[in-house]
Scaffold this active site. Structure first.
Site, PDB file in Angstrom:
ATOM      1  N   CYS A   1       0.835  -1.205   0.000  1.00  0.00           N
ATOM      2  CA  CYS A   1       0.000   0.000   0.000  1.00  0.00           C
ATOM      3  C   CYS A   1       0.868   1.252   0.000  1.00  0.00           C
ATOM      4  O   CYS A   1       0.585   2.229  -0.710  1.00  0.00           O
ATOM      5  CB  CYS A   1      -0.930   0.008   1.205  1.00  0.00           C
ATOM      6  SG  CYS A   1      -1.992   1.473   1.320  1.00  0.00           S
TER       7      CYS A   1
ATOM      8  N   CYS B   1      -5.581  -2.023   6.966  1.00  0.00           N
ATOM      9  CA  CYS B   1      -6.548  -0.941   6.856  1.00  0.00           C
ATOM     10  C   CYS B   1      -7.932  -1.396   6.416  1.00  0.00           C
ATOM     11  O   CYS B   1      -8.933  -0.914   6.925  1.00  0.00           O
ATOM     12  CB  CYS B   1      -6.016   0.140   5.923  1.00  0.00           C
ATOM     13  SG  CYS B   1      -5.591  -0.418   4.263  1.00  0.00           S
TER      14      CYS B   1
END
Length: 370
Positions: free
Chosen positions: A111, A207
């Site tokens: 990410c 997340c």
């Protein structure tokens, strides 16, 4: 006033900084620090996941409200941008493929490389930014036209492990305002300047999963493929629901209950035999199957753009692990390498990152293959 270390500033010409804001205390204080330094600051809230906006575990709405509140309080503009499509294509698809193959990926590493410091960076540049900033605990140092990635001063919060795949081009535009100060000081600053989120709990975990049960989430996307659970001696002691749902070193959730041989030691996932769909478990934290003095890694990425010289360094094989002395050995394949350790490492896990350090300098790393 708290000063930014000059080494964290990409250029003396830096004027406009776009900072990623999550609604947490770290990015909020980082934004305030930049504003105090006289930069033109724009806050950017990244929405990377939208499959379950109405789920009890999704905090995106509240996080956005917190960002807006902080931006209003410190006097900066803020906008929201949706990177959910990019995240699904560049990060989540890889995440599922790795788990399906029996490995345990670290999506936060990908990410950072693909979203927070690529898609976000590109968007920030389109807004006319001279640099971007985040609330990560790390440092950058500009020397001789090159950029080094350094550990944060607060070793307990250092996040260089997650940033090790960043390139020279990415790091040359990055500022980490929190790299020089401890987390305890960040909380104090937030309280002193009256941020409403000064005591907001730090986000944990991946997340897009949040605080939800991990196995429950994974079961939405991967099928259950039951198979035997065996001991190192070959004794069958149970049945697993699918190798994708287990990771090396896992102790909870194996489903074996009490001791099988009366010694009372806990069971740990020790190996996964994908070809025979067999999960191997061993008793005792220090079982030989859980310890390794060597590892091999693939898909190497080096901060400087070139592999380091073979020799003695230190490395982490998982986040929040103490650095361990090791010898870095190159491979005939240019993007592969191996590490040998002075002390055996516990539960070295394929799919996780092996990150190499030279003192405080993060050199880069690769994905553990074995």
């Amino acid at each position: 006033m708290i000063s930014l270390n000059s080494s964290s500033i990409p250029s003396s010409q830096t004027k406009k900084v776009v900072i990623g804001m999550s609604g947490g205390v770290d990015s909020s204080v980082a934004a305030w620090m930049l504003k105090e330094q006289g930069f033109e600051v724009i806050g950017l809230f990244m929405k990377n996941w939208e499959d379950d906006d109405n789920d009890e575990y999704c905090s995106a709405r509240q996080d956005w409200l917190d960002v807006v509140s902080v931006a209003d309080m410190i006097g900066i503009d803020v906008e929201a941008v949706n990177f959910a499509a990019e995240y699904r294509e560049r990060v989540f698809a890889d995440f599922l493929c790795e788990y399906a193959a029996g490995r345990t990926p670290n999506p936060d590493v990908l990410c950072n490389a693909e979203i927070k410091f690529k898609a976000f960076l590109d968007h920030a540049m389109s807004l006319g930014a001279d640099a971007i900033a985040t609330g990560h605990y790390a440092r950058v140092r500009h020397e001789g036209g090159r950029v080094q990635l350094l550990k944060a001063v607060d070793a307990s919060k250092d996040q260089s492990y997650f940033l090790h795949r960043l390139t020279q081009q990415q790091l040359s535009k990055v500022m980490f305002p929190l790299g020089e100060i401890p987390k305890t000081e960040v909380r104090k600053i937030a309280e002193q300047i009256g941020l409403h989120n000064a005591k907001k709990k730090d986000s944990t975990g991946i997340c897009f999963i949040g605080e939800r049960p991990f196995r429950e989430f994974l079961n939405r996307y991967l099928p259950r493929v039951p198979g035997p659970i065996k001991t190192p001696e070959g004794k069958t002691v149970g049945e697993h629901m699918g190798l994708a749902f287990f990771t090396l070193g896992q102790r909870k959730g194996i489903g074996l209950g009490g001791s099988q041989d009366g010694n009372g030691d806990a069971w740990y996932v020790a190996r996964k035999d994908m070809s025979n769909n067999t999960l191997y478990v061993a008793q005792g934290h220090e079982h030989p199957w859980l310890l390794a003095n060597k590892l091999s890694a693939v898909d190497a990425s080096w901060v400087s753009g070139a592999a380091p010289t073979p020799g003695n360094y230190s490395a982490k094989t998982r986040y929040r692990q103490m650095d361990s002395a090791c010898t870095y050995i190159t491979d005939s394949e240019p993007n592969n390498f191996s590490l040998s350790f002075e002390e055996a490492q516990w539960a070295v896990t394929p799919g996780q990152s092996a990150v190499l350090y030279d003192g405080d300098i993060c050199l880069g790393g690769g994905i553990i293959s074995s």
